[in-house]
Design a protein around this motif. Structure first.
Motif: not given
Length: 434
Positions: A211-230
């Motif tokens: 559950x931690x892996x699933x939650x962490x993976x899901x929550x990390x997608x948005x900040x990673x997308x922001x960092x990639x766009x930046x």
């Protein structure tokens, strides 16, 4: 997936426990049987040896006093119908006896005549049974009778019918085996229940980790997308002229790509464990999908001067989840290209197209995989060469995801490889999804 892992582990623990208990039970019954046999036969042997000595002494006395007439009232004659003796001279003449049962006497006399009984020793002989009689066991010993000058002139053979004793011992052994089998069944059931209880905290810990892996993976997608766009904005900003800053931006962008792929893979694995991966089967041309996916890897192959062959495949239509199959092919081709040295060759081809099934393979001329590692390549986070995997950006999840995709489609995936001679992955899928 988690249920399968823990269910398999529980079955393995129960099987191992049962095997250990069976071995222990067999050894225990064998030791008890031999102990009973030794304790009973040793006492019987002692009795026979004492009786043989008494009969031999009495026979010597009668030899020295021939005026004594032997009759049926002789004191040393056996009062036990299972205990008997025969006295023979050196020429084989019967001088004295206390007869055995008529059922076993011919067998005893034949055994004596064949000189199978050694003086001073105790031997158990088995008389085969017939249609009307049971198998009999006879214990025999011999003692020599000597004259005044010490010469052996006669031989006393003393025996006892120990059939009842052996039969009782066999029944006791069978009873022990039966009780042991019942105890084994009970112990196996108890072991299975206890192993299930032992798995509970492990399963809970595993579920929390998943559950931690699933939650962490899901929550990390948005900040990673922001960092990639930046990073992409900074990369396209003409005001940044410093080569150092541009290199830093490129490095950040590359690392974010790797991180994004890892997060995506972890999310796939977590959804697989939670049985949340849903298939969207549709009919499509597998050949076109393979060729298109291989073209995506062509730039990397050309960079390493690798000959990537995945063209002119015969048209085969299957019903499956197109995106999942595309991901499967991409994982296999990507692995083949990454682990093939410069100037090598990677090929994708059909092995067979039987009715209702299709089998294709991805082969390379890379470094190969050792026999002891081949059974583990589909394990999560397992990497044969960790140094090379880190250098090439591997995270050890690709083949685990590939196997999960194949299993979701109720297919098979396996490997053939030799060190230094390359690797081939085989995939067999159904043409129609059921």
């Amino acid at each position: 997936m988690a249920q399968n892992i823990f269910g398999s582990s529980r079955r393995k623990l129960t099987l191992l426990y049962s095997i250990v208990m069976i071995i222990f039970l067999v050894v225990l019954i064998f030791a008890m049987h031999k102990t009973m046999e030794w304790s009973i036969t040793s006492e019987q042997a002692r009795e026979l040896m004492d009786t043989a000595s008494n009969v031999a002494e009495a026979q010597e006395y009668f030899n020295q006093h021939p005026e004594i007439v032997l009759d049926d009232t002789i004191a040393y004659k056996s009062t036990n119908d299972r205990l008997f003796f025969y006295v023979f001279d050196n020429e084989g003449r019967l001088l004295n006896f206390a007869r055995a049962s008529f059922r076993i006497e011919p067998f005893i006399l034949d055994t004596i005549a064949q000189e199978k009984v050694e003086p001073g020793g105790v031997t158990v002989f088995s008389k085969p049974g017939s249609e009307n009689t049971r198998k009999a066991r006879i214990m025999l010993t011999a003692q020599q009778v000597r004259d005044d000058e010490g010469h052996a002139t006669q031989t006393v053979y003393v025996g006892k019918d120990v059939t009842a004793m052996y039969n009782g011992m066999e029944k006791a052994t069978y009873a022990l085996a039966f009780l042991g089998a019942i105890a084994l069944v009970i112990a196996t059931i108890v072991g299975h229940v206890l192993s299930g209880k032992a798995m509970i905290p492990l399963r809970q810990a595993y579920e929390k980790q998943r559950q931690f892996a699933a939650d962490a993976s899901h929550e990390l997608r948005t900040p990673l997308a922001v960092v990639m766009a930046s990073a992409e904005l900074l990369q396209n900003d003409p005001s940044i002229q410093s080569p150092f800053l541009r290199q830093v931006i490129d490095d950040v962008r590359d690392e974010v790509k790797k991180m994004t792929k890892l997060v995506s893979d972890l999310l796939v694995v977590a959804r697989s464990d939670n049985k949340a991966l849903k298939l969207k089967p549709q009919k499509f041309n597998l050949s076109a999908l393979i060729e298109q996916t291989a073209r995506l890897m062509q730039p990397l192959a050309e960079q390493k001067k690798i000959d990537l062959q995945a063209e002119n495949l015969p048209k085969v239509e299957i019903q499956a989840d197109e995106q999942k199959i595309r991901q499967l092919v991409l994982i296999l081709v990507d692995n083949a290209v990454k682990y093939t040295p410069d100037g090598g060759r990677v090929s994708v081809r059909y092995e067979s197209t039987e009715k209702g099934r299709v089998r294709f393979s991805v082969s390379d001329t890379g470094i190969g995989i050792a026999k002891e590692d081949q059974a583990k390549v589909f394990d999560r986070f397992y990497r044969v060469d960790k140094a090379r995997s880190r250098e090439m950006g591997g995270n050890g999840l690709g083949l685990a995801i590939a196997q999960e995709i194949v299993h979701l489609h109720k297919g098979r995936i396996w490997i053939q490889s030799e060190l230094g001679q390359g690797t081939t992955f085989f995939v067999e899928l159904r043409t129609k999804f059921k």
